[in-house]
Design an enzyme around this catalytic site. Structure first.
Site, PDB file in Angstrom:
ATOM      1  N   ARG A  45      -2.815   8.410   3.583  1.00  0.00           N
ATOM      2  CA  ARG A  45      -3.141   9.239   4.528  1.00  0.00           C
ATOM      3  C   ARG A  45      -1.729   9.816   5.265  1.00  0.00           C
ATOM      4  O   ARG A  45      -1.802  10.654   6.138  1.00  0.00           O
ATOM      5  CB  ARG A  45      -3.814   8.561   5.615  1.00  0.00           C
ATOM      6  CG  ARG A  45      -5.372   8.531   5.107  1.00  0.00           C
ATOM      7  CD  ARG A  45      -6.111   7.423   5.997  1.00  0.00           C
ATOM      8  NE  ARG A  45      -5.814   6.134   5.804  1.00  0.00           N
ATOM      9  CZ  ARG A  45      -6.220   5.103   6.292  1.00  0.00           C
ATOM     10  NH1 ARG A  45      -7.049   5.149   7.298  1.00  0.00           N
ATOM     11  NH2 ARG A  45      -6.021   3.655   6.050  1.00  0.00           N
ATOM     12  N   LYS A  67       5.034   3.797   3.278  1.00  0.00           N
ATOM     13  CA  LYS A  67       4.406   3.877   4.606  1.00  0.00           C
ATOM     14  C   LYS A  67       5.197   3.081   5.412  1.00  0.00           C
ATOM     15  O   LYS A  67       5.715   3.307   6.515  1.00  0.00           O
ATOM     16  CB  LYS A  67       3.015   3.696   4.911  1.00  0.00           C
ATOM     17  CG  LYS A  67       2.253   3.307   6.107  1.00  0.00           C
ATOM     18  CD  LYS A  67       0.943   3.276   5.933  1.00  0.00           C
ATOM     19  CE  LYS A  67       0.054   2.768   6.927  1.00  0.00           C
ATOM     20  NZ  LYS A  67      -1.136   2.388   6.467  1.00  0.00           N
ATOM     21  N   ALA A 114      45.627  21.410  24.017  1.00  0.00           N
ATOM     22  CA  ALA A 114      44.491  22.158  23.456  1.00  0.00           C
ATOM     23  C   ALA A 114      44.786  22.398  21.829  1.00  0.00           C
ATOM     24  O   ALA A 114      46.098  22.884  21.579  1.00  0.00           O
ATOM     25  CB  ALA A 114      43.927  23.361  24.168  1.00  0.00           C
ATOM     26  N   LYS A 148      38.093  10.085  15.129  1.00  0.00           N
ATOM     27  CA  LYS A 148      37.609   9.394  14.199  1.00  0.00           C
ATOM     28  C   LYS A 148      38.732   8.361  13.678  1.00  0.00           C
ATOM     29  O   LYS A 148      39.868   8.607  13.789  1.00  0.00           O
ATOM     30  CB  LYS A 148      37.445  10.171  12.620  1.00  0.00           C
ATOM     31  CG  LYS A 148      36.727   9.322  11.756  1.00  0.00           C
ATOM     32  CD  LYS A 148      37.383   9.367  10.459  1.00  0.00           C
ATOM     33  CE  LYS A 148      38.755   8.828  10.129  1.00  0.00           C
ATOM     34  NZ  LYS A 148      39.213   9.093   8.736  1.00  0.00           N
ATOM     35  N   GLY A 174       0.810  -1.282  -0.080  1.00  0.00           N
ATOM     36  CA  GLY A 174       0.293   0.181  -0.163  1.00  0.00           C
ATOM     37  C   GLY A 174       0.684   1.173   0.001  1.00  0.00           C
ATOM     38  O   GLY A 174       2.025   1.258   0.417  1.00  0.00           O
ATOM     39  N   TYR A 215      41.533  17.646  16.973  1.00  0.00           N
ATOM     40  CA  TYR A 215      40.858  16.517  16.248  1.00  0.00           C
ATOM     41  C   TYR A 215      41.990  15.413  15.829  1.00  0.00           C
ATOM     42  O   TYR A 215      43.032  15.621  15.636  1.00  0.00           O
ATOM     43  CB  TYR A 215      40.563  17.041  14.546  1.00  0.00           C
ATOM     44  CG  TYR A 215      40.295  16.062  13.645  1.00  0.00           C
ATOM     45  CD1 TYR A 215      39.433  15.246  13.848  1.00  0.00           C
ATOM     46  CD2 TYR A 215      41.479  15.913  12.511  1.00  0.00           C
ATOM     47  CE1 TYR A 215      38.885  14.460  12.846  1.00  0.00           C
ATOM     48  CE2 TYR A 215      41.112  14.710  11.529  1.00  0.00           C
ATOM     49  CZ  TYR A 215      39.976  14.138  11.965  1.00  0.00           C
ATOM     50  OH  TYR A 215      39.638  13.082  10.966  1.00  0.00           O
ATOM     51  N   SER A 244      50.244  22.544  22.801  1.00  0.00           N
ATOM     52  CA  SER A 244      49.069  23.128  22.362  1.00  0.00           C
ATOM     53  C   SER A 244      49.083  23.744  20.867  1.00  0.00           C
ATOM     54  O   SER A 244      50.425  24.084  20.597  1.00  0.00           O
ATOM     55  CB  SER A 244      48.463  24.281  23.248  1.00  0.00           C
ATOM     56  OG  SER A 244      48.017  23.626  24.243  1.00  0.00           O
ATOM     57  N   GLN A 281       2.713  -6.940  -6.140  1.00  0.00           N
ATOM     58  CA  GLN A 281       1.184  -6.422  -6.407  1.00  0.00           C
ATOM     59  C   GLN A 281       1.503  -4.845  -7.121  1.00  0.00           C
ATOM     60  O   GLN A 281       1.556  -4.031  -6.520  1.00  0.00           O
ATOM     61  CB  GLN A 281       0.587  -6.384  -5.162  1.00  0.00           C
ATOM     62  CG  GLN A 281      -0.758  -5.932  -5.529  1.00  0.00           C
ATOM     63  CD  GLN A 281      -1.422  -5.504  -4.308  1.00  0.00           C
ATOM     64  OE1 GLN A 281      -0.857  -5.233  -2.982  1.00  0.00           O
ATOM     65  NE2 GLN A 281      -2.754  -5.228  -4.110  1.00  0.00           N
TER      66      GLN A 281
HETATM   67  C1  UD1 Z   1      -7.379  -3.501   7.477  1.00  0.00           C
HETATM   68  C2  UD1 Z   1      -8.681  -4.329   7.452  1.00  0.00           C
HETATM   69  C3  UD1 Z   1      -9.551  -3.929   8.771  1.00  0.00           C
HETATM   70  C4  UD1 Z   1      -8.686  -3.984  10.078  1.00  0.00           C
HETATM   71  C5  UD1 Z   1      -7.337  -3.227   9.879  1.00  0.00           C
HETATM   72  C6  UD1 Z   1      -6.414  -3.620  10.863  1.00  0.00           C
HETATM   73  C7  UD1 Z   1      -9.120  -4.400   4.998  1.00  0.00           C
HETATM   74  C8  UD1 Z   1     -10.087  -4.312   3.961  1.00  0.00           C
HETATM   75  N1  UD1 Z   1      -9.464  -4.136   6.241  1.00  0.00           N
HETATM   76  O1  UD1 Z   1      -7.826  -2.169   7.141  1.00  0.00           O
HETATM   77  O2  UD1 Z   1     -10.599  -4.545   8.932  1.00  0.00           O
HETATM   78  O3  UD1 Z   1      -9.629  -3.629  11.032  1.00  0.00           O
HETATM   79  O4  UD1 Z   1      -6.685  -3.448   8.610  1.00  0.00           O
HETATM   80  O5  UD1 Z   1      -5.397  -2.619  11.019  1.00  0.00           O
HETATM   81  O6  UD1 Z   1      -8.288  -5.628   5.066  1.00  0.00           O
HETATM   82  N2  UD1 Z   1      -2.170  -3.524   1.323  1.00  0.00           N
HETATM   83  C9  UD1 Z   1      -1.583  -4.140   0.486  1.00  0.00           C
HETATM   84  N3  UD1 Z   1      -2.094  -3.940  -0.949  1.00  0.00           N
HETATM   85  C10 UD1 Z   1      -3.290  -3.338  -0.874  1.00  0.00           C
HETATM   86  C11 UD1 Z   1      -3.901  -2.666  -0.131  1.00  0.00           C
HETATM   87  C12 UD1 Z   1      -3.191  -2.814   1.106  1.00  0.00           C
HETATM   88  O7  UD1 Z   1      -0.416  -4.627   0.422  1.00  0.00           O
HETATM   89  O8  UD1 Z   1      -3.775  -3.327  -2.381  1.00  0.00           O
HETATM   90  C13 UD1 Z   1      -1.403  -3.676   2.725  1.00  0.00           C
HETATM   91  C14 UD1 Z   1      -0.989  -2.001   3.207  1.00  0.00           C
HETATM   92  O9  UD1 Z   1       0.363  -1.794   2.724  1.00  0.00           O
HETATM   93  C15 UD1 Z   1      -1.171  -2.360   4.620  1.00  0.00           C
HETATM   94  C16 UD1 Z   1      -2.229  -3.467   4.857  1.00  0.00           C
HETATM   95  O10 UD1 Z   1      -2.112  -4.030   3.710  1.00  0.00           O
HETATM   96  O11 UD1 Z   1       0.178  -2.700   5.334  1.00  0.00           O
HETATM   97  C17 UD1 Z   1      -3.537  -3.094   5.562  1.00  0.00           C
HETATM   98  O12 UD1 Z   1      -4.021  -2.141   4.394  1.00  0.00           O
HETATM   99  P1  UD1 Z   1      -4.635  -0.868   5.005  1.00  0.00           P
HETATM  100  O13 UD1 Z   1      -4.859   0.057   3.743  1.00  0.00           O
HETATM  101  O14 UD1 Z   1      -3.741  -0.316   5.911  1.00  0.00           O
HETATM  102  O15 UD1 Z   1      -6.080  -1.392   5.635  1.00  0.00           O
HETATM  103  P2  UD1 Z   1      -6.643  -0.851   6.725  1.00  0.00           P
HETATM  104  O16 UD1 Z   1      -7.637   0.285   6.534  1.00  0.00           O
HETATM  105  O17 UD1 Z   1      -5.788  -0.694   7.980  1.00  0.00           O
HETATM  106 MG    MG Z   2      -3.886  -0.167   7.926  1.00  0.00          MG
END
Ligand code: UD1
Ligand code: MG
Length: 490
Positions: free
Chosen positions: A41, A48, A409, A380, A37, A395, A434, A100
């Site tokens: 945010r 992230k 010094a 160093k 992901g 140094y 010094s 992915q």
């Molecule tokens: C997810 C869960 C939610 C849970 C929460 C706990 C889903 C739909 N929801 O929400 O029920 O309460 O975690 O923290 O799963 N990621 C990928 N590929 C993608 C999307 C996300 O690898 O296409 C990874 C993100 O990088 C992240 C993890 O999956 O590390 C979770 O994704 P995130 O978008 O943070 O899900 P939440 O909204 O936290």
């Molecule tokens: Mg999350």
């Protein structure tokens, strides 16, 4: 309960012990860590999962926990957004990677991992952005999943504020069976009161998972494929879906915003300080200290406010670390005093030494027993013997300084000729006056003296005095004569 013998859920050795440990049935269990992901945010250029808490990336924490349960070669990290950068950051752990390319949701992430993990009987799914997860919890989930003979087991908790998390719909309040997970945005008004949340940590049997994974639809506000929807899909297919509830809701904390990231960091730092204090270390105002998880400090050492202890730092007993000092990857012996405002990196300091205030030990410095490195002194790759004193404005780079030598010094080792670095060797019991410069490569032998203000370019033999500076010229009455000359001009 035992389910040995035939059937899809062979128990992987080890019985019911609570400690995590590598699964002995190779090929049986893989871990998939979702880390593709973008973390929209976060509003950050950095992926992230590479943002740091407790001194290392979020993803590194999750990998470390997973490595306590399965071998690194059975861990598959799903990467997508800035995949190369994420791979490079954790490559040394020995985990494998799955691409992915387009992030179409957590369900899609597992679809992308399908080929890689199809040969395993079960997978554990972790989130790369939930770094507080403990290996004990992962191992307990795995045991619960096998004991329950479930197709899908989700880990749940009841945090004080469930807002934002997926909620868990059980068949009956006390029943282990789960009917569905409902994401926050999909909650019906009567479901808003549900307090049990999905932690995003799952165990799944691969056969039913992959038989039904194609049934996920993007029929939700984000238009994504939600892994959470597999609960309902599998349940509808007559497969067993259960919830494993943990007491420690803090562990589920993920970082979805920078503010949450910083809160997780504070949590880890506080835990590290608590651990040291429980072991006999005095930390004044621990809320101001920054201590990494891997740091060790022996009892009776005192740490003043606003100190950072980073990386693999080891500090002995009875030390005093004064305020505004940052120590990273260093080893300090017993009874060391580090005064205010010092920076120490990848160096060793032997027992009884005194450092600072405002000293800078750069990588490769080895400070001997009872040595003093004082105000505005930089070292160093410098080895200072027992009792060496370099107290002011100096140094010492690429230098060896023998036992009991005094560095005056303002002394500077000129270790760089613009192309290469050279070594300065100073023997035992030497006195360097010094404001001397020592132009490397150069050697000052044992017991020699160097006059203040010297520029030393040749070997100084043992016991010799070297003075290498312009001779002083004194002209008596020169000032009055000059004034008289000026005043006589028209
Ligand atoms: C997810 C869960 C939610 C849970 C929460 C706990 C889903 C739909 N929801 O929400 O029920 O309460 O975690 O923290 O799963 N990621 C990928 N590929 C993608 C999307 C996300 O690898 O296409 C990874 C993100 O990088 C992240 C993890 O999956 O590390 C979770 O994704 P995130 O978008 O943070 O899900 P939440 O909204 O936290
Ligand atoms: Mg999350």
């Amino acid at each position: 309960m035992s389910n040995q013998g035939a059937g899809p859920l062979r128990r992987a050795g080890g019985g019911d012990e609570q400690k995590p440990g590598h699964d002995s049935q190779a090929g049986n269990l893989a871990v998939v860590i979702m880390a593709a992901g973008k973390g929209t945010r976060f509003k950050s250029q950095r992926p992230k999962v590479l943002h740091e808490i407790g001194g290392r990336p979020l993803l590194a924490h999750v990998i470390a926990a997973a490595c306590q349960v399965v071998a690194p070669s059975d861990i598959y990290v799903v990467v997508g957004h800035q995949a190369e950068r994420v791979r490079a950051a954790v490559a040394e752990t020995g985990v494998r990677f799955v691409e992915q390319a387009e992030q179409r949701g957590t369900g899609h992430a597992i679809q992308c991992a399908r080929q890689a993990v199809a040969g395993y009987e079960n997978i554990l799914v972790l989130s790369g952005d939930a770094p507080l997860i403990r290996s004990e919890t992962i191992a307990r989930l795995w045991r619960f999943h096998r004991d329950q003979q479930a197709a899908m087991t989700l880990t749940t908790a009841e945090p004080s504020d469930p807002h934002g998390y997926g909620r868990v719909l059980r068949r009956a309040p006390q029943a282990p069976e789960v009917v569905a997970i409902v994401e926050q945005k999909m909650l019906a008004p009567e479901q808003l009161g549900l307090r049990e949340v999905n932690m995003g940590l799952y165990a799944l049997r691969t056969a039913p998972l992959f038989a039904h994974l194609g049934q996920l639809t993007a029929d939700n506000p984000h238009g994504e494929l939600y892994l959470t929807d597999m609960a309902a899909v599998l349940n509808d297919a007559g497969e067993r879906v259960v919830a494993f509830k943990t007491e420690d809701a803090a562990e589920l904390l993920g970082a979805n915003t920078i503010a949450e990231l910083v809160a997780l960091d504070a949590f880890l730092r506080a835990a590290a300080a608590d651990r040291l204090m429980a072991a006999g270390v005095t930390i004044y105002r621990p809320e101001t200290s920054v201590i990494d998880a891997g740091v060790e400090v022996a009892a009776d050492t005192v740490i003043e406010p606003f100190v950072q202890l980073r990386g693999r730092t080891r500090i002995g007993a009875n030390c005093l670390i004064r305020s505004y000092t940052v120590i990273e990857d260093c080893t300090l012996g017993d009874g060391v005093l580090v005064r205010q405002g010092c920076v120490l990196a990848a160096s060793t300091v032997a027992g009884g030494a005194r450092i600072g205030p405002f000293a800078h030990l750069r990588p490769g410095s080895e400070i001997g027993e009872d040595a003093h490195v004082g105000n505005f002194v930089e070292t160093k790759k410098a080895r200072l013997g027992k009792g060496v004193k370099a107290n002011h404005l100096t140094y010492l780079g690429d230098a060896e300084v023998g036992e009991g030598t005094n560095i005056g010094a303002g002394t500077i080792t000129c270790n760089y000729d613009g192309v290469d670095k050279h070594t300065t060797r100073i023997g035992k019991g030497v006195f360097v006056g010094s404001d001397s410069t020592l132009v490397a490569p150069v050697t000052v032998e044992d017991g020699a003296y160097i006059g203040a203000g010297s520029c030393i370019t040749k070997t100084v033999p043992a016991g010799a005095l070297a003075v290498a500076r312009g001779r002083q010229v004194t002209k008596e009455g020169w000032v009055a004569a000059r004034r008289a000359r000026r005043e006589s001009k028209p």
